[in-house]
Design an enzyme around this catalytic site. Structure first.
Site, PDB file in Angstrom:
ATOM      1  N   ARG A 171       4.693   6.386  -1.823  1.00 34.33           N
ATOM      2  CA  ARG A 171       6.124   6.144  -1.976  1.00 34.33           C
ATOM      3  C   ARG A 171       6.351   4.848  -2.764  1.00 34.33           C
ATOM      4  O   ARG A 171       5.471   3.996  -2.832  1.00 34.33           O
ATOM      5  CB  ARG A 171       6.815   6.046  -0.613  1.00 34.33           C
ATOM      6  N   ASP A 217      14.488   1.227   6.408  1.00 33.06           N
ATOM      7  CA  ASP A 217      14.412   2.377   7.319  1.00 33.06           C
ATOM      8  C   ASP A 217      13.763   3.542   6.607  1.00 33.06           C
ATOM      9  O   ASP A 217      13.749   3.613   5.372  1.00 33.06           O
ATOM     10  CB  ASP A 217      15.808   2.780   7.801  1.00 33.06           C
ATOM     11  N   GLY A 243      15.790   3.939  -0.985  1.00 34.04           N
ATOM     12  CA  GLY A 243      15.692   3.475   0.393  1.00 34.04           C
ATOM     13  C   GLY A 243      14.289   3.042   0.752  1.00 34.04           C
ATOM     14  O   GLY A 243      13.499   2.630  -0.102  1.00 34.04           O
ATOM     15  N   GLU A 244      13.978   3.106   2.039  1.00 29.76           N
ATOM     16  CA  GLU A 244      12.632   2.791   2.560  1.00 29.76           C
ATOM     17  C   GLU A 244      12.198   1.363   2.241  1.00 29.76           C
ATOM     18  O   GLU A 244      11.008   1.055   2.209  1.00 29.76           O
ATOM     19  CB  GLU A 244      11.601   3.781   1.987  1.00 29.76           C
ATOM     20  N   GLY A 245      13.151   0.472   2.006  1.00 34.02           N
ATOM     21  CA  GLY A 245      12.827  -0.920   1.756  1.00 34.02           C
ATOM     22  C   GLY A 245      12.449  -1.247   0.330  1.00 34.02           C
ATOM     23  O   GLY A 245      12.195  -2.408  -0.003  1.00 34.02           O
TER      24      GLY A 245
END
Length: 364
Positions: free
Chosen positions: A99, A179, A322-324
């Site tokens: 990711r 998140d 997203g995902e930081g």
């Protein structure tokens, strides 16, 4: 009834040291580059000095990415481009390095931690260090039922506090907070709309993986229905998280508040974290002084929440994944601000000889 007294955070959270910040500003006035010429980097360096109670500011040497993960029952309504219960796949991809946040963390040399709070999967399918704080399997469908029981909300909130303590005790000096969820932006929209007193359409965005118009309308309707359930419990932030939040959002809220107690600075990622920050601000009004807004993700709910907290994003680069990932992109900027504040030499005193200037620069 919960045994957790959120009012305690008001007394426990102090503002970053104002006296130290003034000392940092005075030092900045003496440096060879004119004050203001570095733009927001000046403000960042002074903010870090106050947060660390140190002049000159110390370098950011032990940052950490912390991601809280969960699935949300509202995803069953087709409000996300990803299938309901699909957060486990995202978590696996992050852990396996596939990711964007994984690539950036690897490139920047930043350790990455995932905390499963409510993934809809068998806990044995993931590493023990990921699942050990899990509260339940998936959160409830907030348009028709509570996301959590009050006991589950308290357990998740306390888990977030525990993770903040673990990071502070381990020497982490800055957290990049994000998140990993499916349905999380819908839940975040409900919290922001409820706390800002606005309509569902004002906070409904397209999500990290953009949805089409029909999905947007379903998402807007889900937020509207959940808002009806949220409004009666607005005075009780833990009950609000139980009613229309989720285990991951309750944990993020607890993490943010306990990080402020521990004087651990946090960089906020997207709309989910911003919504939790808004809840945390309701609990303790000084808490946002310990947070930086990393970027403008384009989600209207995030913009609304950040505006309410008077937090200005550092970056606007259109990252919606997203995902930081967006927050991690802001980390080098913060590290650069610390380096400039600490390492730029001061101007020589009037009357100093060139030799004295050279010695001063070497000392700096």
């Amino acid at each position: 009834m919960s045994s957790l007294n959120l009012d305690d955070f008001t007394d426990l959270i102090e503002r970053p040291d104002g006296g130290v910040r003034r000392d940092a500003e005075a030092r900045r006035e003496r440096q060879i580059v004119p004050p203001g010429s570095l733009g927001r980097l000046d403000d960042l360096g002074e903010w870090l000095s106050a947060a660390q109670s140190a002049v000159p500011v110390r370098p950011i040497e032990r940052p950490r990415v912390v991601l809280f993960a969960g699935d949300h029952g509202v995803a069953e309504l087709g409000v996300s481009a990803r299938p309901a219960g699909g957060a486990e796949r995202l978590v696996r991809d992050v852990l396996e390095g596939g990711r964007p946040v994984s690539v950036l963390a690897r490139r920047l040399g930043v350790p990455l931690r995932i905390v499963d709070m409510a993934l809809d999967c068998d806990p044995e399918s993931l590493p023990d260090e990921v699942v050990r704080h899990r509260v339940r399997r998936g959160s409830g469908r907030i348009d028709i039922e509570d996301a959590l029981t009050l006991e589950e909300a308290e357990a998740a909130f306390r888990a977030g506090m525990a993770v903040a303590d673990e990071e502070a005790d381990s020497g982490t000096d800055l957290v990049v907070l994000g998140d990993v969820s499916v349905g999380g932006t819908t839940v975040a929209g409900v919290l922001v709309a409820a706390l800002c007193g606005t309509d569902a359409s004002v906070v409904t965005g397209r999500g990290g993986e953009a949805i089409d118009d029909l999905a947007w309308m379903r998402k807007c309707a889900a937020i509207r229905d959940a808002l009806r359930r949220a409004r009666p419990v607005l005075g009780d932030q833990l009950q609000l998280l139980a009613t229309v939040g989720g285990a991951d959002l309750a944990a993020i809220t607890g993490f943010l508040l306990q990080s402020a107690v521990r004087k651990l600075p946090v960089i906020l990622d997207g709309v989910v974290v911003a919504a939790c920050a808004l809840v945390a601000q309701r609990v303790a009004f000084r808490a946002p002084d310990w947070w930086l807004a990393a970027h403008d993700s384009g989600e209207p709910g995030q913009a609304k929440a950040l505006d309410r907290m008077a937090l200005e994003p550092l970056l606007s680069h259109g990252v919606t994944v997203g995902e930081g990932a967006g927050a991690l992109l802001a980390l080098p900027l913060v590290q650069a601000a610390a380096a400039l504040a600490a390492e730029l030499p001061e101007r020589p005193e009037s009357g100093d000889s060139p030799e004295g200037t050279e010695q001063l620069e070497k000392a700096e």
